[in-house]
Enzyme design. Structure first.
Site, PDB file in Angstrom:
ATOM      1  N   SER A 205       0.841  -1.185   0.000  1.00 39.79           N
ATOM      2  CA  SER A 205       0.000   0.000   0.000  1.00 39.79           C
ATOM      3  C   SER A 205       0.887   1.249   0.000  1.00 39.79           C
ATOM      4  O   SER A 205       1.709   1.417  -0.895  1.00 39.79           O
ATOM      5  CB  SER A 205      -0.963  -0.036   1.195  1.00 39.79           C
ATOM      6  OG  SER A 205      -1.975   0.925   1.040  1.00 39.79           O
ATOM      7  N   HIS A 464      -7.795  -5.300  -0.714  1.00 40.43           N
ATOM      8  CA  HIS A 464      -6.535  -4.754  -0.232  1.00 40.43           C
ATOM      9  C   HIS A 464      -6.081  -5.485   1.027  1.00 40.43           C
ATOM     10  O   HIS A 464      -6.867  -5.688   1.951  1.00 40.43           O
ATOM     11  CB  HIS A 464      -6.762  -3.273   0.077  1.00 40.43           C
ATOM     12  CG  HIS A 464      -5.553  -2.409   0.022  1.00 40.43           C
ATOM     13  ND1 HIS A 464      -4.754  -2.294  -1.101  1.00 40.43           N
ATOM     14  CD2 HIS A 464      -4.999  -1.581   0.954  1.00 40.43           C
ATOM     15  CE1 HIS A 464      -3.787  -1.426  -0.863  1.00 40.43           C
ATOM     16  NE2 HIS A 464      -3.907  -0.985   0.381  1.00 40.43           N
TER      17      HIS A 464
END
Length: 541
Positions: A205, A464
């Site tokens: 990320s 994610h």
């Protein structure tokens, strides 16, 4: 007197010998540190690499840690979170951490078959706003016994990335922290049994975007031999902010600074304020929930900034081929946009999902959810883009539970996947070293999307962090399903192999990654519950 001095010298000699033979004691330039035996591995945590960034050092580039320890430094305490307004706190007051937080933590496996170990340096994610080294696991990878793991703490939010766009307050302090930490690791990791010539830089990320930004520094080759960016790169729209100058002046206004026309005065004023108040001011920039999730982050600095880190847009740097040439792996998941689209499915007091508010507020909220408000020239242009997005993905349908998957697809494409397409095109044109990519599709039964939505009755797909938690998750391996344990093992072996490879070759299970520079079509490794497959495609799925 002579005998007494001789005795003292002998005691000093014995202490040095003990330090050299005791694996828990490591001699550093600042003095000795005492680590901890955790059964299967040793840990040396919260070692300072920079002077505390407080008082006059706040909003300044980090300075190398120079203090000398008179006594053995206690390296048994877990790393502190850097001061942050955290999305991970469920309460209204989301303040966590401390300002004095610039440390590295080293984790060394017990393996009598190795005299030295390759090194995996982990830069944590969190949108440059929250998260920390303590929230990244290490036991899964250490259980294999083949690499040393080092976790880096760096400044976040306004303390790490406030910028007025000029030399007085250029920003990117958190990135400069990372850079100094990498230098510290290169210089000192051999003292822990690490191999300074075999350092793999890893991030997920915002950590993945950080890795990319570090790779844009040509001399990164002196600090790392390979890199991995999981679900994040510097071309993501949230990774390099616009409108940051106005935000800095607004923060100064919130903090009661009187002279907000001068960057130097703003900086002086904010240095005098309580850092907790500065970070708590983040709440003033949120429009709904934790949106936008990246309020302060990396920026392009002015060329006259002292100790500048980034003075050109990443895309321009890549077009000029002025970046490090080391083997690099990038990735995304099939539904990365579950962060932070999943919050739209949290039920409201009236029993409806938040997503239904988009029927009346789409044009208002979409630019902040998807980070295009500051990139357009007028309200009409913003509204037109918002309308086109809805038309393209939903047509005439309303925003509701039935259309959520299409909304999540918008988030996935704009916040994560589109940048991968652009990045691969740039690298194929201007890169020279091995460049790999994978797509991951193996949904977690209880992942980030479930936490954000506060519900477990929705199939979000692979969102994610679903791959990351199988590499560096905090949960014990015993809590994983058999399929998850298998995938976790393959991921760890992939990371270990990349860290040890002398040629940049990369494998997952029985699949060998294909270098994108050797082919016209996109070379993408598909990783699923059942295994892996090499895809040769024209458009990313």
């Amino acid at each position: 007197m002579w005998h007494w001095l001789t005795f003292l010298s002998f005691l000093h000699f014995l202490s040095l010998v003990a330090a050299q033979t005791d694996p828990l004691v490591v001699e550093l330039p600042n003095g000795r540190i005492q680590g901890r035996d955790n059964g299967g591995y040793y840990s040396y945590e919260s070692i300072p690499y920079a002077e505390p960034p407080v008082a006059e050092l706040r909003f300044e580039a980090p300075r190398p840690y120079s203090q000398q320890w008179k006594h053995v430094f206690d390296a048994t305490q877990p790393p502190e979170l850097c001061l942050q307004w955290s999305i991970l706190v469920d309460e209204d007051n989301k303040l966590m951490g401390k300002e004095d937080c610039l440390t590295v933590s080293v984790y060394k496996p017990k393996n009598e078959n190795r005299k030295s170990f390759p090194v995996v340096v982990v830069i944590h994610g969190g949108a440059f706003m929250f998260g920390g080294a303590a929230e990244v696991g290490h036991e899964m990878i250490l259980a294999h016994g083949n690499v040393i793991v080092v976790k880096v703490s760096y400044r976040l939010g306004p303390l790490g990335f406030l910028s007025t766009g000029d030399a007085d307050l250029p920003g990117n302090f958190g990135l400069k922290d990372q850079r100094l930490a990498l230098n510290w690791i290169k210089d000192n990791i051999a003292r822990f049994g690490g191999e300074p010539e075999n350092i793999l830089l890893f991030g997920q990320s915002a950590g993945g975007a950080s890795v990319h930004l570090q790779l844009l520094q040509p001399n990164i080759k002196q600090l790392a031999k390979a890199a991995i960016s999981i679900s994040g790169n510097a071309l993501d729209p949230w990774a390099l902010l616009q409108g940051y100058k106005q935000r800095a002046f607004e923060l100064a206004k919130f903090m009661g600074c009187k002279d907000i026309n001068s960057s130097s005065e703003i900086k002086k004023c904010l240095k005098s304020k309580d850092p907790k108040d500065i970070v708590s001011a983040v709440r003033n920039f949120l429009v709904i929930g934790y949106v936008p999730f990246a309020i302060f982050g990396p920026v392009v600095e002015p060329e006259d900034a002292i100790d500048s880190f980034l003075t050109q847009h990443p895309e321009d740097i890549m077009k000029n081929s002025n970046f490090a040439e080391i083997p690099w792996l990038i990735s995304y998941t099939t539904e990365d946009g579950g962060f932070n689209a999943a919050m739209l499915l949290e039920k409201q007091p009236n029993g409806k999902e938040l997503i239904e508010e988009l029927n009346n507020r789409w044009k208002e909220l979409a630019p902040d959810f998807l980070f295009y408000r500051q990139s357009m020239n007028s309200v009409d242009e913003i509204d037109s883009y918002s309308n086109n997005l809805k038309e393209r993905y939903l047509g005439n349908r309303s925003f509701n539970l039935d259309t959520y998957c299409d909304v999540q697809r918008i988030f996935t494409d704009i916040l994560f996947k589109n940048s991968v397409t652009k990045l691969m095109d740039l690298y194929k044109k201007h890169g020279k070293s091995p460049f790999y990519a994978y797509i991951y599709d193996f949904p977690s039964k209880k992942g980030l999307a479930h936490w954000l939505s506060r519900r477990n009755d929705i199939n979000f797909g692979t969102v994610h962090c679903d791959d990351f938690i199988l590499m560096f998750g905090l949960q014990p391996n015993s809590s994983l399903t058999s399929d998850e344990r298998t995938v976790s093992q393959y991921f760890v072996q992939m990371i270990e192999g990349f860290a040890q490879s002398s040629t940049g070759v990369l494998n997952y299970a029985n699949c060998k990654f294909k270098n994108n520079l050797d082919h016209k079509q996109i070379q993408l490794l598909s990783i699923t519950r059942s295994g892996c497959e090499n895809l040769e495609i024209d458009v990313l799925p």
